[in-house]
Design a protein around this motif. Structure first.
Motif, PDB file in Angstrom:
ATOM      1  N   ASP A 111       3.790   4.501   4.690  1.00  0.00           N
ATOM      2  CA  ASP A 111       3.202   4.770   6.012  1.00  0.00           C
ATOM      3  C   ASP A 111       2.754   3.478   6.688  1.00  0.00           C
ATOM      4  O   ASP A 111       2.881   3.312   7.897  1.00  0.00           O
ATOM      5  CB  ASP A 111       1.987   5.702   5.887  1.00  0.00           C
ATOM      6  CG  ASP A 111       2.390   7.098   5.445  1.00  0.00           C
ATOM      7  OD1 ASP A 111       3.610   7.343   5.333  1.00  0.00           O
ATOM      8  OD2 ASP A 111       1.506   7.927   5.203  1.00  0.00           O
TER       9      ASP A 111
ATOM     10  N   LEU B 227       3.632   9.307  -6.157  1.00  0.00           N
ATOM     11  CA  LEU B 227       3.705   7.943  -5.663  1.00  0.00           C
ATOM     12  C   LEU B 227       3.882   6.893  -6.756  1.00  0.00           C
ATOM     13  O   LEU B 227       4.540   5.900  -6.564  1.00  0.00           O
ATOM     14  CB  LEU B 227       2.432   7.643  -4.865  1.00  0.00           C
ATOM     15  CG  LEU B 227       2.519   6.527  -3.843  1.00  0.00           C
ATOM     16  CD1 LEU B 227       3.708   6.691  -2.933  1.00  0.00           C
ATOM     17  CD2 LEU B 227       1.243   6.481  -3.027  1.00  0.00           C
ATOM     18  N   TYR B 228       3.284   7.086  -7.892  1.00  0.00           N
ATOM     19  CA  TYR B 228       3.212   5.984  -8.853  1.00  0.00           C
ATOM     20  C   TYR B 228       3.903   6.289 -10.172  1.00  0.00           C
ATOM     21  O   TYR B 228       3.318   6.176 -11.236  1.00  0.00           O
ATOM     22  CB  TYR B 228       1.756   5.603  -9.082  1.00  0.00           C
ATOM     23  CG  TYR B 228       1.083   5.126  -7.840  1.00  0.00           C
ATOM     24  CD1 TYR B 228       1.553   3.993  -7.176  1.00  0.00           C
ATOM     25  CD2 TYR B 228       0.010   5.805  -7.297  1.00  0.00           C
ATOM     26  CE1 TYR B 228       0.957   3.547  -6.018  1.00  0.00           C
ATOM     27  CE2 TYR B 228      -0.604   5.359  -6.129  1.00  0.00           C
ATOM     28  CZ  TYR B 228      -0.120   4.222  -5.497  1.00  0.00           C
ATOM     29  OH  TYR B 228      -0.714   3.783  -4.351  1.00  0.00           O
TER      30      TYR B 228
ATOM     31  N   ARG C  79      -2.220  10.661   3.743  1.00  0.00           N
ATOM     32  CA  ARG C  79      -1.710  11.687   4.643  1.00  0.00           C
ATOM     33  C   ARG C  79      -1.193  12.897   3.849  1.00  0.00           C
ATOM     34  O   ARG C  79      -1.466  14.047   4.176  1.00  0.00           O
ATOM     35  CB  ARG C  79      -0.577  11.096   5.482  1.00  0.00           C
ATOM     36  CG  ARG C  79      -0.238  11.851   6.736  1.00  0.00           C
ATOM     37  CD  ARG C  79       0.903  11.148   7.456  1.00  0.00           C
ATOM     38  NE  ARG C  79       2.056  10.999   6.584  1.00  0.00           N
ATOM     39  CZ  ARG C  79       2.971  11.945   6.402  1.00  0.00           C
ATOM     40  NH1 ARG C  79       2.876  13.077   7.042  1.00  0.00           N
ATOM     41  NH2 ARG C  79       3.982  11.752   5.591  1.00  0.00           N
TER      42      ARG C  79
ATOM     43  N   ASN D  16      -4.088   1.093  -7.991  1.00  0.00           N
ATOM     44  CA  ASN D  16      -3.871   0.764  -6.581  1.00  0.00           C
ATOM     45  C   ASN D  16      -4.515   1.858  -5.763  1.00  0.00           C
ATOM     46  O   ASN D  16      -3.934   2.903  -5.531  1.00  0.00           O
ATOM     47  CB  ASN D  16      -2.368   0.680  -6.301  1.00  0.00           C
ATOM     48  CG  ASN D  16      -2.077   0.342  -4.841  1.00  0.00           C
ATOM     49  OD1 ASN D  16      -2.990   0.267  -4.008  1.00  0.00           O
ATOM     50  ND2 ASN D  16      -0.806   0.155  -4.527  1.00  0.00           N
TER      51      ASN D  16
ATOM     52  N   LYS E 266       7.780  13.507   9.888  1.00  0.00           N
ATOM     53  CA  LYS E 266       6.715  12.581  10.265  1.00  0.00           C
ATOM     54  C   LYS E 266       6.022  13.066  11.529  1.00  0.00           C
ATOM     55  O   LYS E 266       4.915  12.660  11.839  1.00  0.00           O
ATOM     56  CB  LYS E 266       7.291  11.182  10.497  1.00  0.00           C
ATOM     57  CG  LYS E 266       7.643  10.462   9.218  1.00  0.00           C
ATOM     58  CD  LYS E 266       6.408   9.917   8.520  1.00  0.00           C
ATOM     59  CE  LYS E 266       6.730   9.529   7.095  1.00  0.00           C
ATOM     60  NZ  LYS E 266       5.571   9.289   6.265  1.00  0.00           N
TER      61      LYS E 266
ATOM     62  N   GLY F 277       0.848  -1.180   0.000  1.00  0.00           N
ATOM     63  CA  GLY F 277       0.000   0.000   0.000  1.00  0.00           C
ATOM     64  C   GLY F 277       0.880   1.225   0.000  1.00  0.00           C
ATOM     65  O   GLY F 277       1.188   1.772  -1.028  1.00  0.00           O
ATOM     66  N   GLU F 278       1.361   1.613   1.116  1.00  0.00           N
ATOM     67  CA  GLU F 278       2.175   2.811   1.190  1.00  0.00           C
ATOM     68  C   GLU F 278       3.228   2.655   2.278  1.00  0.00           C
ATOM     69  O   GLU F 278       3.096   1.834   3.172  1.00  0.00           O
ATOM     70  CB  GLU F 278       1.288   4.021   1.510  1.00  0.00           C
ATOM     71  CG  GLU F 278       0.444   4.441   0.321  1.00  0.00           C
ATOM     72  CD  GLU F 278      -0.891   5.032   0.755  1.00  0.00           C
ATOM     73  OE1 GLU F 278      -1.102   5.200   1.958  1.00  0.00           O
ATOM     74  OE2 GLU F 278      -1.709   5.290  -0.132  1.00  0.00           O
TER      75      GLU F 278
ATOM     76  N   ILE G 174      -6.259  -3.338  -6.308  1.00  0.00           N
ATOM     77  CA  ILE G 174      -4.886  -3.401  -6.819  1.00  0.00           C
ATOM     78  C   ILE G 174      -4.835  -4.375  -7.982  1.00  0.00           C
ATOM     79  O   ILE G 174      -5.098  -5.565  -7.802  1.00  0.00           O
ATOM     80  CB  ILE G 174      -3.912  -3.882  -5.716  1.00  0.00           C
ATOM     81  CG1 ILE G 174      -4.003  -2.973  -4.484  1.00  0.00           C
ATOM     82  CG2 ILE G 174      -2.490  -3.928  -6.247  1.00  0.00           C
ATOM     83  CD1 ILE G 174      -3.218  -3.484  -3.286  1.00  0.00           C
TER      84      ILE G 174
ATOM     85  N   ARG H  93      -8.113  -2.525  -0.721  1.00  0.00           N
ATOM     86  CA  ARG H  93      -7.600  -1.692  -1.797  1.00  0.00           C
ATOM     87  C   ARG H  93      -7.811  -2.416  -3.123  1.00  0.00           C
ATOM     88  O   ARG H  93      -7.730  -3.641  -3.187  1.00  0.00           O
ATOM     89  CB  ARG H  93      -6.100  -1.422  -1.607  1.00  0.00           C
ATOM     90  CG  ARG H  93      -5.756  -0.520  -0.460  1.00  0.00           C
ATOM     91  CD  ARG H  93      -4.257  -0.249  -0.418  1.00  0.00           C
ATOM     92  NE  ARG H  93      -3.856   0.715  -1.440  1.00  0.00           N
ATOM     93  CZ  ARG H  93      -3.854   2.019  -1.251  1.00  0.00           C
ATOM     94  NH1 ARG H  93      -4.236   2.530  -0.107  1.00  0.00           N
ATOM     95  NH2 ARG H  93      -3.468   2.835  -2.215  1.00  0.00           N
TER      96      ARG H  93
END
Lengths: 444, 240
Positions: free
Chosen positions: A150, B15-16, B63, B147, A213, A147-148, B128, B126
């Motif tokens: 984090d 991110l991707y 986040r 994703n 963070k 996922g990530e 994916i 998720r």
């Protein structure tokens, strides 16, 4: 109970041997079946380790660090259990213990050095609580599985809470690792590099966790070593790089790697700046366990990075270096290591997208492949399941490449028609098969 | 001719492989003798929308998206004017979600830009997968990777494509992405544009049309692009 454990140990040994005979890696399967026969086997066997258990976690450098740590502890005359091959999920870890047990089902070991996949810590720690955890770094890796990043951090922080007595040995140059350690209730020590080594700072490199963070503000960096590793502080909340206990100084990379730590000079004969971190991590781990490490120089000298981590082969007059590259940070460091070699070279890049690689290969576009645009790079061959994507990636940095889906064919072609100096860069699942091919060709 | 590309907040939304989308647009301009420049905007930078021809809004973690969302409020009016003036936007993953009214997560609501009439709700698991979608107005299907935890609902908006393999906007209605004015919003990354050169050219063409009133893109060979696209379709569609 005893019978069950014996059954588990014997069955695992037979499976592993059978797989080896047929040329497959049977470690994971052996561990899986042993756990099925005796679910308590990992708890039992690990409790027989006479002294301490180390685990090594982190995105990159786990296998090299763990194998080096194992050699360092062995150089102190200790008997060590280690998952050398890098099988680092629950079954692989179980296999390391089960396959080391005697046919009586008992274990004879002073220490265990175990690398663990970050996501597997929560499944492994119920079986044993390590005494030390080395945390190498946290980079972007295999996005679709985790996922990530984090989420990886959340898992590690839960794992640390599960083992409150476990001491953390971490890379203080990584703000993400440092944050985890500071937020945990665990004791910790740091290693790192305080002096600036690289003076041309490429701002485009993808850097994870550039934001604090703790408070979300943008971290300020005095300099970067690579990726997000460097000397950082948060201008807003005061979070900053912790003091470094094991600090590598006077670094030189002209002939292999040389540096000093704790006033002692060390030299290693392999390339790649990132290997300084791996060496430091292993050194710090063993020192924390109370070893003097008087023979550490010899350990480095005789340490042949294995399992396709800068592993060397020589076939029909061609020098071949095989190296694992499975995420942008690792790949960029690999490119640096390849380009540290000024002589002419051919390249083969093998990209698979099996589950263990991460089925999402977007990360190829976060790697700075344009650094291969250099007269010393004589040819680029792309191979593996996603060779099409890799060829396309190279096209967009203006580097023509040859597509040979079959890895063995690609290697043979470069040995026959190449310049005699070949680098093979592979991602995770391509590693074992490529290594087998190279080892087989070298033997013949 | 010149195309000016603005990459919004790559520090947070990257991110991707979003850099791949930028590289693809830049190269495909350069190969045709069109100048291309890229400006990366950090959170604190002011944005002059009148100086931009294409805006890329990429994906980030939830986040990081929440941090961006705060900033977006301050540029919403300018951004909306740009979109209504047929400004070209490529919004991928998190950036796609931010185009809508909101994204409801278990940590609370992330307010979007309300540039397009869509909204997103967090779901589990998720989604994916490799993904293949089809749009009859384009000569070749689009392939990529998705994703996302969010399920996006797009009402009457025109989708970017119909899902042939994979999940799409919400895993239910077989729609993927949106096409609205000159916005392309989508969950496809991998990254999106290199294996879908026809979509890249669609964006470039729209940007040139808006700026110069005409857009003739000379054809490129695209052998590697098409083969990489075909590989994904063969592998995942023939298995079904």
């Amino acid at each position: 109970m005893k019978v069950r454990r014996l059954m588990a140990v014997w069955t695992a040994k037979i499976i592993s041997a059978a797989c080896r005979l047929s040329g497959r890696q049977g470690v994971t399967l052996a561990g899986k079946i042993a756990l099925k026969i005796d679910p308590g086997i990992l708890r039992d066997l690990s409790s027989q380790v006479r002294e301490k258990i180390f685990v090594v976690c982190g995105t990159n450098g786990k296998t090299t660090t763990n194998n080096l740590l194992c050699s360092a502890v062995e150089s102190e005359g200790k008997k060590v259990i280690c998952n050398h091959t890098g099988s680092n999920m629950l079954s692989g870890v179980a296999a390391a213990f089960v396959l080391s047990a005697g046919i009586s089902g008992r274990l004879d070991a002073d220490y265990a050095c175990i690398e663990i996949d970050e996501a597997s810590t929560l499944r492994i720690f119920p079986h044993f609580k390590p005494d030390y955890m080395i945390l190498t770094n946290l980079f972007r890796d295999q996005l679709d599985r985790y996922g990530e990043i984090d989420l990886t951090m959340k898992i590690l922080s839960q794992a640390m809470a599960m083992a409150p007595e476990m001491k953390l040995i971490l890379n203080g140059d990584d703000a993400l690792s440092a944050y985890l350690a500071m937020e945990s209730k665990n004791d910790f020590v740091t290693y790192g590099i305080t002096e600036q080594v690289f003076h041309d700072q490429d701002s485009r490199e993808i850097r994870e966790g550039r934001f604090c963070k703790k408070c979300g503000a943008k971290l300020e960096y005095e300099f970067y070593h690579y990726s997000q590793l460097g000397r950082y502080r948060c201008p807003s909340c005061g979070f900053e790089r912790p003091p470094i206990e094991y600090d590598a100084k006077n670094i030189s990379m002209e002939h292999g790697l040389s540096f000093e730590v704790e006033g002692r000079s060390f030299h290693a004969d392999y390339r790649g700046f990132y290997n300084i971190y791996n060496i430091l991590a292993a050194y710090a781990g063993a020192r924390e366990a109370g070893f003097a490490l008087s023979r550490f120089s010899q350990v480095l000298e005789s340490f042949n990075p294995q399992n396709g981590r800068m592993e060397q082969f020589s076939i029909d007059g061609t020098k071949i270096i095989l190296n694992l590259a499975k995420n942008p940070a690792g790949f960029n460091q690999n490119i640096s290591a390849v380009m540290e070699d000024p002589s002419e070279k051919d390249l083969i890049i093998v990209i698979n997208d099996n589950a263990q690689d991460g089925t999402d290969i977007s990360w190829l576009w976060d790697v700075d492949f344009e650094r291969f645009l250099d007269p010393s790079v004589k040819s680029v061959t792309v191979s593996g399941i996603r060779c099409q994507d890799m060829r396309l990636r190279m096209k967009y940095v203006d580097i023509p490449s040859t597509l040979v889906e079959d890895v063995e064919k690609a290697i043979k072609d470069r040995i026959q028609h190449g310049c005699g100096n070949l680098y093979v860069l592979v991602n995770y699942t391509a590693l074992y098969s490529t290594r087998n091919i190279l080892a087989g060709m070298q033997e013949r | 001719m010149e195309i000016r590309i603005g990459h919004l907040y790559p520090d947070l939304l990257n991110l991707y492989g979003d850099r791949g989308n930028i590289q693809c647009m830049v190269k495909r301009c350069q190969w045709r003798g069109i100048e291309a420049s890229v400006t990366e905007y950090q959170l604190e930078d002011p944005i002059d929308f009148s100086g931009l021809d294409i805006i890329l809004l990429g994906g980030g973690s939830d986040r990081e998206q929440a941090i961006v969302c705060e900033k977006l409020k301050t540029i919403r009016e300018d951004f909306k004017a740009y979109v209504e003036d047929m400004g070209v936007v490529l919004a991928v993953c998190g950036g796609y979600q931010l185009l809508g009214h909101y994204y409801d997560t278990d940590q609370g609501r992330i307010e979007g830009l309300s540039l397009a009439d869509l909204y997103t709700e967090q779901g589990s698991p998720r989604l994916i997968s490799n993904i293949i979608i089809e749009n009859e107005d384009f000569e070749m299907p689009f392939v990529g990777f998705e994703n996302h935890g969010g399920r996006t609902y797009t009402g009457d908006l025109k989708p970017l494509g119909k899902v042939l393999f994979g999940c799409g906007n919400n895993g239910k209605d077989k729609k993927e992405g949106i096409l609205y004015r000159n916005i392309v919003g989508t969950y496809l990354h991998g990254p999106l544009l290199p294996k879908n050169p026809h979509l890249c050219d669609y964006l470039l063409k729209n940007a040139l049309m808006r700026k110069y009133g005409q857009a003739e893109l000379s054809p490129l060979e695209d052998r590697e692009e098409k083969e990489a696209n075909l590989y994904i379709r063969k592998r995942f569609l023939e298995r079904q």
